[in-house]
Enzyme design. Structure first.
Site, PDB file in Angstrom:
ATOM      1  N   THR A 172       7.314  44.356 -10.197  1.00  0.00           N
ATOM      2  CA  THR A 172       8.308  45.082  -9.406  1.00  0.00           C
ATOM      3  C   THR A 172       9.493  44.228  -8.960  1.00  0.00           C
ATOM      4  OG1 THR A 172       7.107  44.681  -7.339  1.00  0.00           O
ATOM      5  CG2 THR A 172       6.573  46.711  -8.553  1.00  0.00           C
ATOM      6  N   ASP A 173       9.341  42.912  -8.954  1.00  0.00           N
ATOM      7  CA  ASP A 173      10.420  42.065  -8.434  1.00  0.00           C
ATOM      8  C   ASP A 173      11.651  42.027  -9.324  1.00  0.00           C
ATOM      9  OD1 ASP A 173       9.476  41.023  -5.888  1.00  0.00           O
ATOM     10  OD2 ASP A 173       7.912  40.042  -7.071  1.00  0.00           O
ATOM     11  N   SER A 225       6.711  39.048 -12.914  1.00  0.00           N
ATOM     12  CA  SER A 225       8.096  39.254 -13.340  1.00  0.00           C
ATOM     13  C   SER A 225       9.048  38.190 -12.784  1.00  0.00           C
ATOM     14  CB  SER A 225       8.585  40.655 -12.982  1.00  0.00           C
ATOM     15  OG  SER A 225       8.780  40.809 -11.604  1.00  0.00           O
ATOM     16  N   THR A 285       2.162  42.550 -10.951  1.00  0.00           N
ATOM     17  CA  THR A 285       1.139  42.743  -9.925  1.00  0.00           C
ATOM     18  C   THR A 285       0.145  43.830 -10.316  1.00  0.00           C
ATOM     19  OG1 THR A 285       2.631  41.965  -8.218  1.00  0.00           O
ATOM     20  CG2 THR A 285       0.793  43.321  -7.482  1.00  0.00           C
TER      21      THR A 285
END
Length: 164
Positions: free
Chosen positions: A83-84, A54, A11
């Site tokens: 971030t996932d 990700s 992101t």
């Protein structure tokens, strides 16, 4: 100070594609270039690999990231990551006991939409590397840099929190 930045997408890098009407992960470094242009006392090597959200990363992608860390000539590494699944890649690197200072960072909101979070998380990672810290695998998000196994994404509130 010399720092290798491994840019994997996420992101942090997403930009709106007006033709497709969606956010996409580009294969360039525009978001990073804006930040590093203000860093005058750091010698950066930027490696752009994967260029994915990700959630779309595979085990093979994670191994490519590990290999880029292992073979980097620099001891100080910042990895821009979605971030996932940052916890999966950081755990793989941690397991390999690479003798470098490795800091993962990213953003919940694309830098192209709001520059503050991505810039803060990256700057925090860079500042951490300039301190006298031990080799290890860390994550820089939302005001802290800690061992990567101790920072967890809380999806309900949209923040990273320290877990004991």
């Amino acid at each position: 100070m010399k720092v290798t930045i491994i840019n994997t997408g996420g992101t942090f890098n997403k930009r709106y594609n007006p033709i497709k009407g969606q956010l996409e992960v580009p294969s360039d470094n525009i978001a990073l270039d804006k930040i590093v242009a203000s860093c005058h006392n750091v010698d950066f090597e930027i490696i752009n690999i994967i260029s994915k959200d990700s959630l779309d990363m595979t085990d093979e992608d994670r191994q490519i990231i590990c290999d880029a860390v292992k073979y980097s000539k620099n001891e100080n590494i910042i990895i821009i990551h979605g971030t996932d699944t940052v916890h999966l890649t950081s755990a793989l690197i941690k397991k390999q006991n690479i003798a470098k200072k490795i800091v993962f960072t990213g953003a919940m909101v694309p830098m192209s939409i709001d520059t503050v979070e991505a810039t803060m998380n990256f700057s925090q990672a860079l500042g951490f590397l300039s301190a006298n810290v031990e080799n290890g695998t860390y994550t820089s998000m939302h005001g802290v840099v800690v061992d990567s196994s101790k920072l967890v994404k809380n999806r309900e509130i949209g923040q990273f929190l320290i877990q004991n």
